[in-house]
Design an enzyme around this catalytic site. Structure first.
Site, PDB file in Angstrom:
ATOM      1  N   CYS A 169       2.645   5.615  17.175  1.00  0.00           N
ATOM      2  CA  CYS A 169       3.657   5.743  18.461  1.00  0.00           C
ATOM      3  C   CYS A 169       4.927   6.222  17.850  1.00  0.00           C
ATOM      4  CB  CYS A 169       3.552   4.514  19.042  1.00  0.00           C
ATOM      5  SG  CYS A 169       4.746   4.446  20.570  1.00  0.00           S
ATOM      6  N   ASN A 197      -8.538   3.617   8.087  1.00  0.00           N
ATOM      7  CA  ASN A 197      -8.046   2.643   9.093  1.00  0.00           C
ATOM      8  C   ASN A 197      -8.155   2.577  10.478  1.00  0.00           C
ATOM      9  OD1 ASN A 197      -5.906   4.518   8.192  1.00  0.00           O
ATOM     10  ND2 ASN A 197      -4.800   3.665   9.459  1.00  0.00           N
ATOM     11  N   SER A 235      -3.510  -3.380  -0.695  1.00  0.00           N
ATOM     12  CA  SER A 235      -2.343  -4.107  -0.160  1.00  0.00           C
ATOM     13  C   SER A 235      -2.706  -5.521   0.097  1.00  0.00           C
ATOM     14  CB  SER A 235      -1.851  -3.109   1.244  1.00  0.00           C
ATOM     15  OG  SER A 235      -1.142  -3.920   1.931  1.00  0.00           O
ATOM     16  N   GLY A 236      -1.804  -6.533  -0.048  1.00  0.00           N
ATOM     17  CA  GLY A 236      -1.854  -7.901   0.051  1.00  0.00           C
ATOM     18  C   GLY A 236      -2.188  -8.239   1.751  1.00  0.00           C
ATOM     19  N   GLN A 250      -7.842  -0.339   3.112  1.00  0.00           N
ATOM     20  CA  GLN A 250      -8.851  -1.022   4.151  1.00  0.00           C
ATOM     21  C   GLN A 250     -10.248  -1.336   3.663  1.00  0.00           C
ATOM     22  OE1 GLN A 250      -8.158  -1.684   7.171  1.00  0.00           O
ATOM     23  NE2 GLN A 250      -6.004  -0.610   7.273  1.00  0.00           N
ATOM     24  N   GLY A 309       0.773  -1.154   0.048  1.00  0.00           N
ATOM     25  CA  GLY A 309      -0.035   0.058  -0.050  1.00  0.00           C
ATOM     26  C   GLY A 309       0.939   1.445  -0.014  1.00  0.00           C
ATOM     27  N   THR A 310       1.797   1.240   0.741  1.00  0.00           N
ATOM     28  CA  THR A 310       2.815   2.377   0.960  1.00  0.00           C
ATOM     29  C   THR A 310       3.205   2.868  -0.576  1.00  0.00           C
ATOM     30  OG1 THR A 310       3.166   2.014   3.401  1.00  0.00           O
ATOM     31  CG2 THR A 310       4.731   3.266   2.113  1.00  0.00           C
TER      32      THR A 310
HETATM   33  C1  LIG Z   1      -5.275   3.094   4.720  1.00  0.00           C
HETATM   34  C2  LIG Z   1      -4.100   2.496   4.304  1.00  0.00           C
HETATM   35  N1  LIG Z   1      -3.237   2.993   3.350  1.00  0.00           N
HETATM   36  C3  LIG Z   1      -1.850   2.227   3.492  1.00  0.00           C
HETATM   37  C4  LIG Z   1      -1.372   1.507   4.226  1.00  0.00           C
HETATM   38  C5  LIG Z   1      -0.160   1.039   3.786  1.00  0.00           C
HETATM   39  O1  LIG Z   1      -0.153  -0.348   3.306  1.00  0.00           O
HETATM   40  P1  LIG Z   1       1.419  -1.255   3.606  1.00  0.00           P
HETATM   41  O2  LIG Z   1       1.587  -1.950   5.109  1.00  0.00           O
HETATM   42  O3  LIG Z   1       0.941  -2.348   2.438  1.00  0.00           O
HETATM   43  O4  LIG Z   1       2.345  -0.288   3.159  1.00  0.00           O
HETATM   44  C6  LIG Z   1      -2.291   0.940   5.251  1.00  0.00           C
HETATM   45  C7  LIG Z   1      -1.484   0.180   6.048  1.00  0.00           C
HETATM   46  O5  LIG Z   1      -1.925   0.169   7.313  1.00  0.00           O
HETATM   47  C8  LIG Z   1      -3.546   1.613   5.367  1.00  0.00           C
HETATM   48  O6  LIG Z   1      -4.289   1.497   6.310  1.00  0.00           O
END
Ligand SMILES: Cc1ncc(COP(=O)(O)O)c(C=O)c1O
Length: 386
Positions: A326, A152, A200-201, A180, A72-73
């Site tokens: 945190c 999230n 995201s997987g 999410q 996701g990132t």
């Molecule tokens: C809304 C959202 N976007 C992006 C991410 C990031 O995804 P990843 O952990 O696959 O990098 C998260 C992970 O918590 C998320 O909740």
């Protein structure tokens, strides 16, 4: 002792069928590089194509619009940087919301430091964004709107389809972070009006380090982050993570297959949990009361530190989260709760329960039984309560 996992928005266990699929691509003759022209490569290339088609079908897109990423990132970064830099000649204004995941928020802020003009829109007390606010923020320099499908931390489902329509009418690129929401509510790129969409997987019983970026055909978007080979049709350089891609595609397939029945089941459990907790004194639900993810329940407990609750719950075998960030040992109040107008002292009393496929009604009953004495004990010790 019982062991109950209530942190599915944090991550999910890998589904056995996903693990099996991945194992297949870690062993035997399935190690080829899809860029190679020999049999080893060709065989894997065909499998990657099938995985791409599976994901495309789930999103209502074409297979050529799917790019595999590391999660996701990366998808969020690729989407936002790519759209911003490719369209610099048209304008420099980007719109997002105050409740985005840091993968979006910090990326947009980085672009702000690099000279882009950024608007971070406020939300109401439920973490809900107003479509009128988005419309009012648009200028003739706006090149990108990036808004999450569901939050999230608080589970609120944002009005993405309406924002997508607005963006389409104004010819602005629209990116949706659906990390999410996918697998819990319908995610269709046509319905959402998304030009770019992140998955995201590891949030859907798939592997960590595997994700998807959907890029609508014809979108003015170029890869601007990684420089290297021509993989993923020049959209994501680097040899593909084959076990990750195959596992992710399997997870997507299972998520689509199970979504309706599983979400209906989880809504029942979630509502029982919300009912049980909000009937306690000085506990309130955070996020939208109805427009929320089927598996998501988040709360504020007055006079208690969320972290202390987590430790006490952990001792009873329950894994939950606060949903707040945190940083280096010092607790920062959550940017999402702060944006909703929750005072910092209260924001520390957050608890997030996110349900998943192995949770049962029995788990909810056990949780409601153990949380009450924990809250009583912590409040008795609390310097916040006189
Ligand atoms: C809304 C959202 N976007 C992006 C991410 C990031 O995804 P990843 O952990 O696959 O990098 C998260 C992970 O918590 C998320 O909740």
């Amino acid at each position: 002792m019982r062991s109950i996992y209530f942190d599915h928005s944090g991550t999910t266990p890998v589904h056995p069928a996903v693990a099996e699929e991945m194992y297949r691509y870690l062993t035997g003759d399935n190690f080829g590089n899809p860029s190679s022209v020999h049999q080893y490569g060709l065989q894997i290339r065909k499998k990657v194509m099938e995985a791409r088609e599976k994901v495309a079908q789930a999103l209502g897109s074409g297979a050529g619009e799917i790019v595999f990423t590391s999660g996701g990132t990366e998808s969020d970064n690729m989407a936002i940087h790519g759209a911003a830099h490719t369209n610099k000649n048209k304008g420099n204004h980007i719109i997002t919301s105050a409740v985005e995941h840091h993968a979006v928020l910090n990326t947009v802020k980085t672009l702000g430091k690099a000279g882009f003009d950024i608007t971070i829109l406020p939300v109401d007390q439920y973490g809900m964004l107003s479509v009128d606010d988005v419309a009012a923020a648009v200028t003739d320099k706006t090149i990108l709107i990036t808004i999450m499908h569901a939050n999230n931390e608080i589970g609120t489902i944002l009005p993405t389809a309406e924002i997508g329509k607005l963006a389409r009418e104004r010819k602005i690129i629209f990116h949706v972070d659906a990390v999410q929401s996918f697998g819990k509510i319908p995610v269709d790129v046509e319905y959402l009006g998304a030009d770019l969409l992140s998955l995201s997987g590891h949030k859907i019983y798939g592997p960590k380090g595997a994700g998807v970026l959907y890029i609508r055909k014809g979108t003015r978007w170029r890869q601007t982050l990684f420089h290297g080979g021509a993989q993923e049709r020049l959209r994501r350089a680097g040899t593909e993570n084959i076990p990750g891609i195959m596992g992710l595609a399997k997870a997507v397939e299972l998520a689509v297959e199970n979504r309706e029945t599983e979400s209906a089941r989880l809504i029942g459990l979630r509502d029982k949990l919300i009912q049980g907790l909000t009937s306690m004194e000085d506990v309130r639900l955070t996020g939208h009361p109805t427009k929320r993810l089927p598996n998501h329940a988040s709360f504020l407990f007055k006079y208690i530190e969320g972290e202390s609750m987590l430790l006490s719950l952990d001792m009873k075998g329950i894994a939950a989260s606060t949903g707040s960030a945190c940083t280096s040992g010092s607790l920062e109040p959550s940017h999402v709760l702060t944006a909703m107008g929750v005072p910092p002292a209260e924001a520390h009393g957050s608890l997030r329960i996110t349900l998943g496929k192995d949770n049962t009604e029995d788990d909810i009953d056990y949780f409601l039984e153990v949380i009450k004495p924990i809250v009583e004990k912590l409040r008795d010790m609390s310097p916040l309560k006189d």
